[in-house]
Design a protein around this motif. Structure first.
Motif, mmCIF file in Angstrom:
data_model
loop_
_atom_site.group_PDB
_atom_site.id
_atom_site.type_symbol
_atom_site.label_atom_id
_atom_site.label_comp_id
_atom_site.label_asym_id
_atom_site.label_seq_id
_atom_site.Cartn_x
_atom_site.Cartn_y
_atom_site.Cartn_z
ATOM 1 N N SER A 110 31.251 28.659 74.744
ATOM 2 C CA SER A 110 31.077 29.800 75.638
ATOM 3 C C SER A 110 32.404 30.527 75.825
ATOM 4 O O SER A 110 33.459 29.901 75.945
ATOM 5 N N THR A 111 32.326 31.845 75.851
ATOM 6 C CA THR A 111 33.548 32.652 75.947
ATOM 7 C C THR A 111 33.937 32.965 77.383
ATOM 8 O O THR A 111 35.093 33.282 77.660
ATOM 9 N N PHE A 112 32.972 32.921 78.307
ATOM 10 C CA PHE A 112 33.211 33.264 79.713
ATOM 11 C C PHE A 112 33.878 34.633 79.834
ATOM 12 O O PHE A 112 34.937 34.786 80.451
ATOM 13 N N ASP A 113 33.237 35.594 79.200
ATOM 14 C CA ASP A 113 33.732 36.971 79.220
ATOM 15 C C ASP A 113 33.874 37.469 80.654
ATOM 16 O O ASP A 113 32.990 37.255 81.493
ATOM 17 N N PRO A 169 37.543 33.227 84.707
ATOM 18 C CA PRO A 169 37.183 32.556 83.452
ATOM 19 C C PRO A 169 37.978 31.282 83.212
ATOM 20 O O PRO A 169 37.429 30.283 82.731
ATOM 21 N N ASP A 170 39.257 31.281 83.549
ATOM 22 C CA ASP A 170 40.074 30.086 83.340
ATOM 23 C C ASP A 170 39.609 28.918 84.215
ATOM 24 O O ASP A 170 39.655 27.747 83.783
ATOM 25 N N GLN A 171 39.147 29.203 85.431
ATOM 26 C CA GLN A 171 38.632 28.138 86.284
ATOM 27 C C GLN A 171 37.369 27.517 85.684
ATOM 28 O O GLN A 171 37.178 26.309 85.727
ATOM 29 N N LEU A 172 36.515 28.371 85.121
ATOM 30 C CA LEU A 172 35.308 27.863 84.469
ATOM 31 C C LEU A 172 35.671 26.981 83.280
ATOM 32 O O LEU A 172 35.095 25.898 83.099
ATOM 33 N N ARG A 173 36.606 27.426 82.474
ATOM 34 C CA ARG A 173 37.033 26.630 81.324
ATOM 35 C C ARG A 173 37.629 25.300 81.778
ATOM 36 O O ARG A 173 37.376 24.244 81.172
ATOM 37 N N GLY A 174 38.416 25.337 82.842
ATOM 38 C CA GLY A 174 39.025 24.115 83.339
ATOM 39 C C GLY A 174 37.992 23.126 83.861
ATOM 40 O O GLY A 174 38.082 21.925 83.599
ATOM 41 N N TYR A 175 37.011 23.631 84.587
ATOM 42 C CA TYR A 175 35.957 22.746 85.115
ATOM 43 C C TYR A 175 35.149 22.156 83.973
ATOM 44 O O TYR A 175 34.831 20.963 83.977
#
Length: 432
Positions: A110-113, A169-175
């Motif tokens: 997922s890219t979390f655009d 987006p970075d928080q989503l990637r981190g989680y």
């Protein structure tokens, strides 16, 4: 039970149940991570991540994800709960490889655009608003908050407008990186599926999902049931009322006994509460009992929906029924509950969706599939004395939780309720 289990090198567990007579399969990815696993500044991120997983990957746009699964007549969905998150699909047997590919894609690529994120935040804000406008949603959310005061296990899954707006987006990637690791994931398929072929597909699709040491995972604080009270006056036609007590965790000895007790009290039209409160007295249009289990705690609750004019009469009748069940349970009631459970178990065998969800829960909770025969053995061990003893401990030795929304002015406060419940118990004991 035609269930097979394989553990991959990255720690993921793959479980299948082949149902030869079907032409379709239900498959999904269950993650041992839900709203309870969020840090204080992450309230709502588990649910937001579940939404964002479908909003585009490096290989597919959000529209392509939807079109590819629907082009073959399939469906895909997801859900976030207190302790788990799941992503699942139902397709015809020839399209299982496509479904696995899509699920792996959304969870690993997922890219979390940023643009998609802002749009989805707005969707969730609307969802929060809709929930706040729905009294029977509000009463359950506040019920959990009162029972587990100032703890993540009691917080609403959706988060708050403030926290949802704050996520990046970075928080989503981190989680995702922290919580979606192989050792926390179970992939389950039920229906027209071959175990060995399915394992190979999962291994190829999820091979990059490595199980790290999980050193970065926040420590999960043990739940502490506090009890408490919440009431909110609203100008409505009816009042939503919940009263509750500390229940039992999934692994606890009395978990299944608590389920049976809830069924006897308010699990159907033949239950005590339904017959006494609704049918005989007409004090409400809806009343039922329930038992929620978690990994380390539980909640036993009774929900009623009624008009303002009947609130004053309703609660003493409910308290009387709680006192009576702590005094006597008939064998016929236990047998009826066993029969209902057995029927539900057998009926679930006919549904690949039910079986996939059931197996996934068992794997996450117990680390293995649990056979229907084993479940029925546990139910067979439940006696009337065991249930009356449990009811006495649940209803008269744990703090009371009260949640009420609507025209609730006539409703007695929590301390008065506790005193009335104790008084009802004394009267029942004296009458013996």
């Amino acid at each position: 039970m035609n269930v097979r289990t394989t553990t991959l090198s990255n720690g993921m567990t793959v479980v299948t149940e082949t149902m030869q007579h079907l032409e379709s399969a239900v498959l999904g990815v269950w993650v041992r991570s839900g709203s309870r696993n969020e840090n204080p500044d992450e309230h709502g991120i588990a649910h937001l991540l579940e939404h964002m997983a479908f909003k585009g990957t490096r290989r597919r746009t959000a529209r392509q994800i939807a079109e590819e699964i629907e082009n073959v007549g399939g469906e895909v969905n997801a859900a976030t709960s207190t302790e788990t998150t799941s992503y699942h699909a139902r397709v015809l047997k020839d399209d299982v490889p496509l479904a696995i590919d899509i699920l792996a894609d959304i969870l690993t690529s997922s890219t979390f655009d940023a643009g998609e994120l802002e749009r989805e935040k707005n969707v969730i804000l609307q969802e929060i608003g809709a929930a706040n406008d729905t009294p029977d949603d509000v009463v359950f959310d506040r019920f959990a908050e009162a029972a587990y005061r100032d703890q993540t296990i009691g917080r609403p899954i959706l988060g708050t407008p403030t926290t949802v707006k704050s996520f990046t987006p970075d928080q989503l990637r981190g989680y995702l990186k922290c919580h979606y690791t192989g050792d926390r994931i179970v992939v389950v398929a039920a229906g027209a599926v071959d175990h060995d072929q399915f394992v190979k597909m999962v291994e190829d699709a999820f091979g990059d999902m490595i199980a790290p040491t999980n050193a970065a995972l926040p420590e999960l604080t043990e739940a502490r049931y506090t009890g408490g009270e919440y009431r909110e006056m609203r100008d409505l036609m009816d009042a939503q009322v919940l009263i509750g007590f500390e229940g039992r965790a999934y692994q606890a000895r009395d978990f299944y006994a608590s389920q049976v007790l809830a069924n006897i009290l308010g699990g159907g039209m033949s239950s005590r509460l339904f017959q006494e409160v609704r049918e005989k007295r007409g004090l409400c249009y809806s009343v039922y009992a329930f038992h929620w289990g978690f990994s380390d705690t539980g909640m036993f609750g009774i929900h009623a929906a009624t008009g303002q004019e009947d609130l004053g009469s309703l609660m003493p009748v409910i308290f009387d029924e709680l006192s009576k069940v702590a005094d006597h349970v008939d064998v016929s009631e236990i047998n009826r509950s066993r029969a209902q459970t057995r029927a539900a178990l057998l009926m679930s065998q006919e549904s690949p969706s039910a079986r996939a969800s059931q197996i996934a829960r068992q794997m996450l909770l117990f680390g293995r599939p649990v056979s229907n025969a084993e479940l029925m053995e546990r139910l067979d061990a439940i006696t009337p004395d065991r249930l009356t003893d449990l009811a006495g401990r649940l209803f008269f030795e744990t703090p009371l939780t009260v949640s009420a929304v609507g025209p609730v002015t006539p409703l007695m406060d929590g301390d008065t309720m506790k005193a009335a419940l104790s008084g009802s118990r004394r009267m029942q004991t004296a009458a013996e």
